[in-house]
Design a protein around this motif. Structure first.
Motif, PDB file in Angstrom:
ATOM      1  N   MET A 242       0.853  -1.198   0.000  1.00 59.62           N
ATOM      2  CA  MET A 242       0.000   0.000   0.000  1.00 59.62           C
ATOM      3  C   MET A 242       0.887   1.246   0.000  1.00 59.62           C
ATOM      4  O   MET A 242       1.839   1.336   0.769  1.00 59.62           O
ATOM      5  N   ALA A 243       0.561   2.205  -0.852  1.00 61.62           N
ATOM      6  CA  ALA A 243       1.404   3.387  -1.029  1.00 61.62           C
ATOM      7  C   ALA A 243       1.454   4.232   0.238  1.00 61.62           C
ATOM      8  O   ALA A 243       0.449   4.418   0.931  1.00 61.62           O
ATOM      9  N   GLN A 244       2.643   4.754   0.523  1.00 62.24           N
ATOM     10  CA  GLN A 244       2.822   5.664   1.650  1.00 62.24           C
ATOM     11  C   GLN A 244       2.872   7.090   1.138  1.00 62.24           C
ATOM     12  O   GLN A 244       3.624   7.400   0.218  1.00 62.24           O
ATOM     13  N   ASP A 245       2.061   7.959   1.713  1.00 61.94           N
ATOM     14  CA  ASP A 245       1.965   9.349   1.272  1.00 61.94           C
ATOM     15  C   ASP A 245       2.916  10.204   2.104  1.00 61.94           C
ATOM     16  O   ASP A 245       2.680  10.463   3.286  1.00 61.94           O
ATOM     17  N   LEU A 246       4.006  10.654   1.482  1.00 61.15           N
ATOM     18  CA  LEU A 246       5.025  11.442   2.169  1.00 61.15           C
ATOM     19  C   LEU A 246       4.934  12.931   1.839  1.00 61.15           C
ATOM     20  O   LEU A 246       5.852  13.700   2.144  1.00 61.15           O
ATOM     21  N   PHE A 247       3.832  13.360   1.241  1.00 62.49           N
ATOM     22  CA  PHE A 247       3.699  14.727   0.738  1.00 62.49           C
ATOM     23  C   PHE A 247       3.985  15.783   1.806  1.00 62.49           C
ATOM     24  O   PHE A 247       3.501  15.704   2.936  1.00 62.49           O
ATOM     25  N   GLN A 248       4.782  16.781   1.401  1.00 68.43           N
ATOM     26  CA  GLN A 248       5.008  17.974   2.205  1.00 68.43           C
ATOM     27  C   GLN A 248       4.671  19.182   1.332  1.00 68.43           C
ATOM     28  O   GLN A 248       5.254  19.363   0.265  1.00 68.43           O
ATOM     29  N   SER A 249       3.756  20.002   1.784  1.00 65.31           N
ATOM     30  CA  SER A 249       3.241  21.089   0.959  1.00 65.31           C
ATOM     31  C   SER A 249       4.263  22.214   0.779  1.00 65.31           C
ATOM     32  O   SER A 249       4.799  22.731   1.769  1.00 65.31           O
ATOM     33  N   PRO A 250       4.530  22.612  -0.458  1.00 64.10           N
ATOM     34  CA  PRO A 250       5.427  23.756  -0.680  1.00 64.10           C
ATOM     35  C   PRO A 250       4.719  25.077  -0.384  1.00 64.10           C
ATOM     36  O   PRO A 250       3.548  25.258  -0.723  1.00 64.10           O
ATOM     37  N   ASP A 251       5.403  25.983   0.276  1.00 56.77           N
ATOM     38  CA  ASP A 251       4.861  27.320   0.557  1.00 56.77           C
ATOM     39  C   ASP A 251       6.010  28.318   0.481  1.00 56.77           C
ATOM     40  O   ASP A 251       6.426  28.901   1.475  1.00 56.77           O
ATOM     41  N   TYR A 252       6.526  28.508  -0.722  1.00 61.41           N
ATOM     42  CA  TYR A 252       7.756  29.273  -0.920  1.00 61.41           C
ATOM     43  C   TYR A 252       7.595  30.737  -0.523  1.00 61.41           C
ATOM     44  O   TYR A 252       8.541  31.375  -0.059  1.00 61.41           O
ATOM     45  N   LEU A 253       6.386  31.297  -0.724  1.00 66.21           N
ATOM     46  CA  LEU A 253       6.150  32.716  -0.432  1.00 66.21           C
ATOM     47  C   LEU A 253       5.414  32.924   0.888  1.00 66.21           C
ATOM     48  O   LEU A 253       4.859  34.002   1.125  1.00 66.21           O
ATOM     49  N   GLN A 254       5.403  31.914   1.734  1.00 70.71           N
ATOM     50  CA  GLN A 254       4.758  31.997   3.047  1.00 70.71           C
ATOM     51  C   GLN A 254       3.301  32.450   2.923  1.00 70.71           C
ATOM     52  O   GLN A 254       2.820  33.328   3.641  1.00 70.71           O
ATOM     53  N   LEU A 255       2.595  31.784   2.027  1.00 70.94           N
ATOM     54  CA  LEU A 255       1.196  32.138   1.786  1.00 70.94           C
ATOM     55  C   LEU A 255       0.285  31.723   2.932  1.00 70.94           C
ATOM     56  O   LEU A 255      -0.850  32.201   3.028  1.00 70.94           O
ATOM     57  N   ASP A 256       0.775  30.861   3.802  1.00 68.61           N
ATOM     58  CA  ASP A 256      -0.016  30.528   4.991  1.00 68.61           C
ATOM     59  C   ASP A 256      -0.331  31.771   5.817  1.00 68.61           C
ATOM     60  O   ASP A 256      -1.322  31.795   6.562  1.00 68.61           O
ATOM     61  N   ASP A 257       0.514  32.801   5.700  1.00 69.57           N
ATOM     62  CA  ASP A 257       0.261  34.044   6.438  1.00 69.57           C
ATOM     63  C   ASP A 257      -1.006  34.744   5.959  1.00 69.57           C
ATOM     64  O   ASP A 257      -1.550  35.599   6.671  1.00 69.57           O
ATOM     65  N   LEU A 258      -1.489  34.400   4.766  1.00 69.35           N
ATOM     66  CA  LEU A 258      -2.711  34.992   4.231  1.00 69.35           C
ATOM     67  C   LEU A 258      -3.960  34.236   4.672  1.00 69.35           C
ATOM     68  O   LEU A 258      -5.074  34.667   4.386  1.00 69.35           O
ATOM     69  N   LEU A 259      -3.763  33.129   5.365  1.00 63.51           N
ATOM     70  CA  LEU A 259      -4.884  32.283   5.763  1.00 63.51           C
ATOM     71  C   LEU A 259      -5.197  32.459   7.245  1.00 63.51           C
ATOM     72  O   LEU A 259      -4.317  32.726   8.060  1.00 63.51           O
ATOM     73  N   THR A 260      -6.473  32.280   7.585  1.00 59.47           N
ATOM     74  CA  THR A 260      -6.862  32.283   8.991  1.00 59.47           C
ATOM     75  C   THR A 260      -6.559  30.916   9.601  1.00 59.47           C
ATOM     76  O   THR A 260      -6.293  29.943   8.891  1.00 59.47           O
ATOM     77  N   GLU A 261      -6.644  30.831  10.905  1.00 53.88           N
ATOM     78  CA  GLU A 261      -6.453  29.541  11.571  1.00 53.88           C
ATOM     79  C   GLU A 261      -7.517  28.545  11.134  1.00 53.88           C
ATOM     80  O   GLU A 261      -7.247  27.348  10.988  1.00 53.88           O
ATOM     81  N   GLU A 262      -8.741  29.040  10.912  1.00 52.67           N
ATOM     82  CA  GLU A 262      -9.814  28.155  10.436  1.00 52.67           C
ATOM     83  C   GLU A 262      -9.489  27.611   9.057  1.00 52.67           C
ATOM     84  O   GLU A 262      -9.689  26.422   8.777  1.00 52.67           O
ATOM     85  N   HIS A 263      -8.986  28.467   8.163  1.00 47.08           N
ATOM     86  CA  HIS A 263      -8.602  28.014   6.825  1.00 47.08           C
ATOM     87  C   HIS A 263      -7.585  26.873   6.918  1.00 47.08           C
ATOM     88  O   HIS A 263      -7.708  25.848   6.235  1.00 47.08           O
ATOM     89  N   LYS A 264      -6.578  27.064   7.762  1.00 48.58           N
ATOM     90  CA  LYS A 264      -5.519  26.056   7.867  1.00 48.58           C
ATOM     91  C   LYS A 264      -6.030  24.762   8.495  1.00 48.58           C
ATOM     92  O   LYS A 264      -5.616  23.665   8.102  1.00 48.58           O
ATOM     93  N   MET A 265      -6.954  24.870   9.434  1.00 54.92           N
ATOM     94  CA  MET A 265      -7.538  23.668  10.039  1.00 54.92           C
ATOM     95  C   MET A 265      -8.347  22.879   9.002  1.00 54.92           C
ATOM     96  O   MET A 265      -8.265  21.647   8.942  1.00 54.92           O
ATOM     97  N   ILE A 266      -9.106  23.598   8.196  1.00 58.25           N
ATOM     98  CA  ILE A 266      -9.906  22.952   7.151  1.00 58.25           C
ATOM     99  C   ILE A 266      -8.992  22.279   6.127  1.00 58.25           C
ATOM    100  O   ILE A 266      -9.199  21.117   5.751  1.00 58.25           O
ATOM    101  N   ARG A 267      -7.973  23.007   5.683  1.00 61.66           N
ATOM    102  CA  ARG A 267      -7.031  22.441   4.716  1.00 61.66           C
ATOM    103  C   ARG A 267      -6.351  21.201   5.266  1.00 61.66           C
ATOM    104  O   ARG A 267      -6.242  20.169   4.586  1.00 61.66           O
TER     105      ARG A 267
END
Length: 392
Positions: A1-26
């Motif tokens: 069974m495949a193992q998912d090792l994904f790590q999300s790229p965020d080169y421009l620190q776009l997480d700073d544009l998201l609310t805590e709720e947005h990040k929890m949902i994502r």
């Protein structure tokens, strides 16, 4: 069974544009994909089989109609949340995101926006929960990029109408409980109708032989003198404005979703390049491989910013269909190029099911085409900036 090792790229620190709720949902959707989609999706794609169990799972996760008010079975969320959900689902597979996009933007949205209260209460909660699956009938065998030329039609027959015609390339069709169908009345005016499985003369043959979206259910909608109660006609819209407004919502989801696929290809290629040794060192240390990775992350970052801005405009009620059209075309193009570059970096391994890249590449051939081809979206932008119509 495949193992998912994904790590999300965020080169421009776009997480700073998201609310805590947005990040929890994502993160909730990201974890779902890692636990439930990634381990099975390759097997289902190889078998060309739709994993029907995910419909109920995604309903419980809340990805069906997330912008629909909670009282009707939706999530009552904003469009950034919706975009992030679609990004994460398509990071897993375009067919999975297609299922959610169709359900939310093409089935639940028109029933909510153009239906009456009785229709909303009858259909939306069951669609939102995943108890029912829906599909959207617009494209016809001879009318794809020109949907207004549709031949599907209905005639008045008292308390019901008689529907005839056919639609094709319909996601979810083989297993759909209902279909939102667009057809012309006797005066040639387009209306939306909710057609239910079990209505006599209504069939949904499966489309076989696909090399793309193999884990997604695709089929036709065939109407042979189907009696549809007039109570099933959406009362609050007529003309092409109805279906086109649905496509705008769905194209928005595609814009975000495709970047999810691009992110997955980039992450896969980056990890592989660091591990794969040739000429006594990792291939990540060679100039041409760094060029590919640098271009991928640059285009992904630009697309993330474009998608975020379009989502803000949607939240504010200021977005135009042409702006969404630009985001859809750009997302498809960025993702398609990322897949091609990643596949080359993986060499022969890139064509195997051990990695997700080739599956993403094949899927994107459909995503580039449906809900407006690359060329059609270029002409939409061209018409918007020049004021001149190149379509006719």
């Amino acid at each position: 069974m495949a193992q998912d090792l994904f790590q999300s790229p965020d080169y421009l620190q776009l997480d700073d544009l998201l609310t805590e709720e947005h990040k929890m949902i994502r993160d909730a959707v990201r974890n779902y994909v890692k636990q439930e989609i990634s381990p099975i999706i390759e097997e289902y794609a190889q078998k060309a089989e739709f994993p029907r169990q995910i419909v109920k799972q995604m309903g419980e996760l809340g990805v069906f109609g997330p912008t629909i008010p909670a009282e009707y079975g939706g999530g009552g969320l904003d469009y950034i949340s919706y975009g992030l959900m679609m990004q994460e689902l398509e990071r897993g597979d375009s067919g999975v995101r297609s299922t959610a996009s169709v359900q939310g933007s093409l089935v639940m949205f028109p029933i909510y926006e153009y239906g009456n209260e009785e229709q909303r209460k009858k259909y939306l909660p069951k669609l939102g929960s995943g108890e029912w699956l829906g599909c959207f009938g617009l494209t016809e065998p001879n009318h794809g990029s020109n949907p207004s030329g549709m031949l599907t039609n209905f005639k008045d027959a008292g308390d019901h109408v008689i529907l005839n015609g056919a639609k094709m390339w319909i996601s979810n069709a083989p297993f759909a409980d209902i279909a939102v169908v667009w057809a012309k009345n006797e005066e040639g005016v387009v209306h939306g109708l909710v057609v239910e499985r079990g209505m006599e003369g209504f069939s949904t043959p499966t489309t076989h032989g696909k090399w793309s979206l193999r884990a997604s259910a695709t089929g036709e909608l065939v109407f042979d003198n189907v009696k549809v109660p007039k109570a099933n006609i959406l009362p609050n819209v007529k003309g092409m404005r109805g279906p086109l407004s649905c496509l705008t919502k769905a194209r928005f989801g595609i814009a975000w979703g495709t970047i999810g696929a691009a992110m997955d290809c980039y992450d896969t290629a980056l990890r592989y390049a660091k591990e794969r040794v040739q000429f006594d060192r990792p291939i990540a240390g060679f100039q041409l491989q760094q060029k590919k990775l640098a271009e991928m992350i640059t285009e992904i970052s630009k697309a993330q910013l474009l998608n975020w801005r379009v989502a803000v405009l949607m939240n504010e009620g200021k977005v135009t269909p042409a702006q969404v059209s630009m985001a859809k075309r750009n997302g498809c193009e960025v993702a398609h190029q990322a897949c091609r570059d990643a596949r080359q970096m993986l060499g022969g391994m890139g064509i195997t099911g051990e990695y997700s890249v080739m599956r993403h590449m094949m899927n994107l051939e459909s995503v580039i085409t449906y809900e407006g081809t690359h060329d059609i979206h270029l002409l939409i932008t061209g018409m918007d900036v020049t004021g001149l119509n190149a379509f006719s």
